[in-house]
Design a protein around this motif. Structure first.
Motif, PDB file in Angstrom:
ATOM      1  N   THR A   1      18.431  15.225 -98.306  1.00  0.00           N
ATOM      2  CA  THR A   1      19.475  14.917 -99.295  1.00  0.00           C
ATOM      3  C   THR A   1      20.404  16.118 -99.479  1.00  0.00           C
ATOM      4  O   THR A   1      20.961  16.326-100.550  1.00  0.00           O
ATOM      5  CB  THR A   1      18.846  14.534-100.657  1.00  0.00           C
TER       6      THR A   1
ATOM      7  N   SER B   1      23.201  17.394-102.377  1.00  0.00           N
ATOM      8  CA  SER B   1      23.051  16.712-103.664  1.00  0.00           C
ATOM      9  C   SER B   1      22.705  17.713-104.766  1.00  0.00           C
ATOM     10  O   SER B   1      22.113  18.760-104.506  1.00  0.00           O
ATOM     11  CB  SER B   1      21.933  15.670-103.586  1.00  0.00           C
TER      12      SER B   1
ATOM     13  N   SER C   1      15.309  13.918 -92.086  1.00  0.00           N
ATOM     14  CA  SER C   1      15.838  12.806 -92.869  1.00  0.00           C
ATOM     15  C   SER C   1      14.830  11.674 -92.990  1.00  0.00           C
ATOM     16  O   SER C   1      14.176  11.283 -92.030  1.00  0.00           O
ATOM     17  CB  SER C   1      17.124  12.288 -92.223  1.00  0.00           C
TER      18      SER C   1
ATOM     19  N   ARG D   1      15.955   8.815 -94.203  1.00  0.00           N
ATOM     20  CA  ARG D   1      16.809   7.621 -94.164  1.00  0.00           C
ATOM     21  C   ARG D   1      16.895   7.088 -92.732  1.00  0.00           C
ATOM     22  O   ARG D   1      16.675   7.812 -91.777  1.00  0.00           O
ATOM     23  CB  ARG D   1      18.224   7.960 -94.661  1.00  0.00           C
TER      24      ARG D   1
ATOM     25  N   SER E   1      19.843   5.579 -91.719  1.00  0.00           N
ATOM     26  CA  SER E   1      21.239   5.762 -91.317  1.00  0.00           C
ATOM     27  C   SER E   1      21.691   7.162 -91.707  1.00  0.00           C
ATOM     28  O   SER E   1      21.297   7.693 -92.736  1.00  0.00           O
ATOM     29  CB  SER E   1      22.132   4.726 -92.001  1.00  0.00           C
ATOM     30  N   LYS E   2      22.517   7.744 -90.857  1.00  0.00           N
ATOM     31  CA  LYS E   2      22.999   9.097 -91.111  1.00  0.00           C
ATOM     32  C   LYS E   2      24.246   9.063 -91.974  1.00  0.00           C
ATOM     33  O   LYS E   2      25.093   8.186 -91.829  1.00  0.00           O
ATOM     34  CB  LYS E   2      23.295   9.811 -89.785  1.00  0.00           C
ATOM     35  N   ASN E   3      24.368  10.020 -92.847  1.00  0.00           N
ATOM     36  CA  ASN E   3      25.500  10.120 -93.748  1.00  0.00           C
ATOM     37  C   ASN E   3      26.487  11.120 -93.161  1.00  0.00           C
ATOM     38  O   ASN E   3      26.267  12.327 -93.226  1.00  0.00           O
ATOM     39  CB  ASN E   3      24.995  10.566 -95.128  1.00  0.00           C
TER      40      ASN E   3
ATOM     41  N   GLY F   1      29.464  11.925 -94.126  1.00  0.00           N
ATOM     42  CA  GLY F   1      30.043  12.785 -95.162  1.00  0.00           C
ATOM     43  C   GLY F   1      29.144  13.958 -95.480  1.00  0.00           C
ATOM     44  O   GLY F   1      29.620  15.090 -95.684  1.00  0.00           O
ATOM     45  N   GLN F   2      27.841  13.724 -95.518  1.00  0.00           N
ATOM     46  CA  GLN F   2      26.872  14.791 -95.769  1.00  0.00           C
ATOM     47  C   GLN F   2      26.920  15.837 -94.663  1.00  0.00           C
ATOM     48  O   GLN F   2      26.896  17.045 -94.923  1.00  0.00           O
ATOM     49  CB  GLN F   2      25.465  14.191 -95.853  1.00  0.00           C
TER      50      GLN F   2
END
Length: 407
Positions: free
Chosen positions: A242, A245, A310, A312, A314-316, A318-319
């Motif tokens: 994350t 964040s 990760s 998750r 799906s990869k972000n 924007g991150q």
């Protein structure tokens, strides 16, 4: 330890009889470090493991020989050599110096490079004694950041050392190592030199997973003798996945069933090991900066580690953009912070710039509002919006920003 064995070990690593294999050049570090080789202070190279500290040492040695320093003046000791495993005591330093002098007959200044210096307990006291006695030895030592942050180091070597943080490859360096300007590859696999040079995507991920495991176990769990390894591994994976964040200690305490004090301690260990970088709230007021409601944000010092940690599916993107910008800002040792007020936010305040990051060219209104609101009360700052490809007076594509020359 037998002197003949010591010489055999040293001959493998030292350039006395052969050419120095210094790998692909990282001139940014040569420019920073080389001028300090003729000063008295101990040079300390620290940073996340596998970031290339040993290679930087070899490049320094190579550069020194080009500048006219005799190879016999160089002494390189790699404390990770398996032949030394049973002899990692302070006395090894004296034995190595004696064997070196007998072999090279060097009468000039000795440049003593000690790689992974933390392997020998109490090394700080030995080096300080040599330093204070004014012996004609210049010390250059390396180790992971966590291992070089001991109270002994800060106490014994205060005023006697100059430290340099070695980071994984910047995007500019990545393009030279990989011979491509593929931003996608850098965002996905990061900048660890061995990962960049590896061609197989499967092997890249395997190496990154091993690095992540080594950092957690060797630089945190083993070093601080943490009993509940599973607990801190789960916490680390959560924080890394994350990245960027805001982090609430109270929330993490509830999620992981760990006390707030222990959460704070663990986060500190991860920062010391150069796994994480903490970005605090921007304010000129110390009272506001340390307000517990102003949560810190944590980023990761290599994008590849974000991807292997990760949780998750799906990869972000924007991150990944935001994390890459933080890594670029950290290159120059800038103090980096963020700002927010009601619905307005600025991702990074660094130097004289306020920066927002978006992974699209269809700019969300919140990005420009945040910069405008900040500028209203902080007119001395320039504002910059980092985008996918959009470029104008107020915007810059990520790839251009990552290749921007350091001030």
């Amino acid at each position: 330890m037998n002197q003949d064995i010591i010489i055999e070990v040293l001959k493998k690593w030292n350039p006395w009889d052969h050419r120095i294999d210094s790998g692909i050049k990282r001139p940014h570090y040569m420019r920073k470090i080389f001028p300090y080789l003729e000063r008295k202070e101990i040079i300390v190279l620290k940073g996340i493991r596998r970031s290339g500290k040993s290679t930087i040492i070899k490049q320094l040695m190579h550069e020194m020989t080009l500048k006219g320093i005799n190879k016999n003046q160089l002494l390189y000791l790699n404390l990770e050599d398996y032949n030394l495993t049973n002899d990692l005591t302070i006395n090894l330093f004296n034995e190595v110096l004696d064997a070196y002098q007998q072999h090279t007959k060097n009468k000039k200044k000795t440049y003593f490079f000690i790689d992974e210096v933390q392997k020998i307990e109490g090394w700080e006291k030995w080096i300080r004694t040599k330093y204070d006695l004014g012996e004609n030895i210049k010390f250059i030592v390396s180790g992971s950041s966590a291992s070089l942050l001991s109270k002994e180091l800060s106490t014994l070597l205060t005023g006697r050392n100059i430290s340099f943080k070695i980071m994984p490859l910047s995007f500019g360096e990545y393009t030279k190592f990989s011979k491509t300007k593929s931003l996608d590859g850098y965002l996905k696999y990061g900048g660890f030199p061995e990962v960049v040079l590896e061609k197989s995507e499967e092997k890249k991920l395997t190496i990154l997973e091993q690095y992540f495991d080594d950092i957690l176990h060797k630089d945190i769990i083993d070093r601080y003798k943490i009993r509940n390894a599973k607990q801190i591994i789960e916490l680390a994976r959560y924080i890394v996945s994350t990245a960027g964040s805001k982090v609430s200690i109270n929330k993490l305490s509830n999620i992981f069933g760990i006390s707030k004090d222990t959460i704070s301690l663990y986060l500190g260990y991860m920062v010391d090991a150069c796994l994480l970088a903490e970005v605090t709230y921007f304010s000129y007021s110390a009272k506001i900066r340390h307000d517990v409601t102003k949560l810190s944000k944590y980023y990761v010092l290599d994008n590849g580690l974000v991807n292997v940690a990760s949780i998750r599916f799906s990869k972000n993107l924007g991150q990944m953009y935001e994390n890459s910008v933080l890594i670029k800002l950290m290159e120059n040792k800038n103090e980096v912070s963020y700002w927010s007020e009601e619905m307005a936010e600025v991702d990074f305040i660094a130097g004289n710039e306020a920066i927002n990051v978006t992974a699209t060219d269809h700019i969300p209104l919140r990005e420009t509002i945040g910069l405008s609101k900040f500028k209203e009360t902080h007119k001395q700052f320039a504002t910059l919006l980092i985008t996918r490809t959009k470029s104008d007076k107020e915007s810059m594509p990520l790839i251009k920003f990552l290749l921007r020359a350091l001030p």
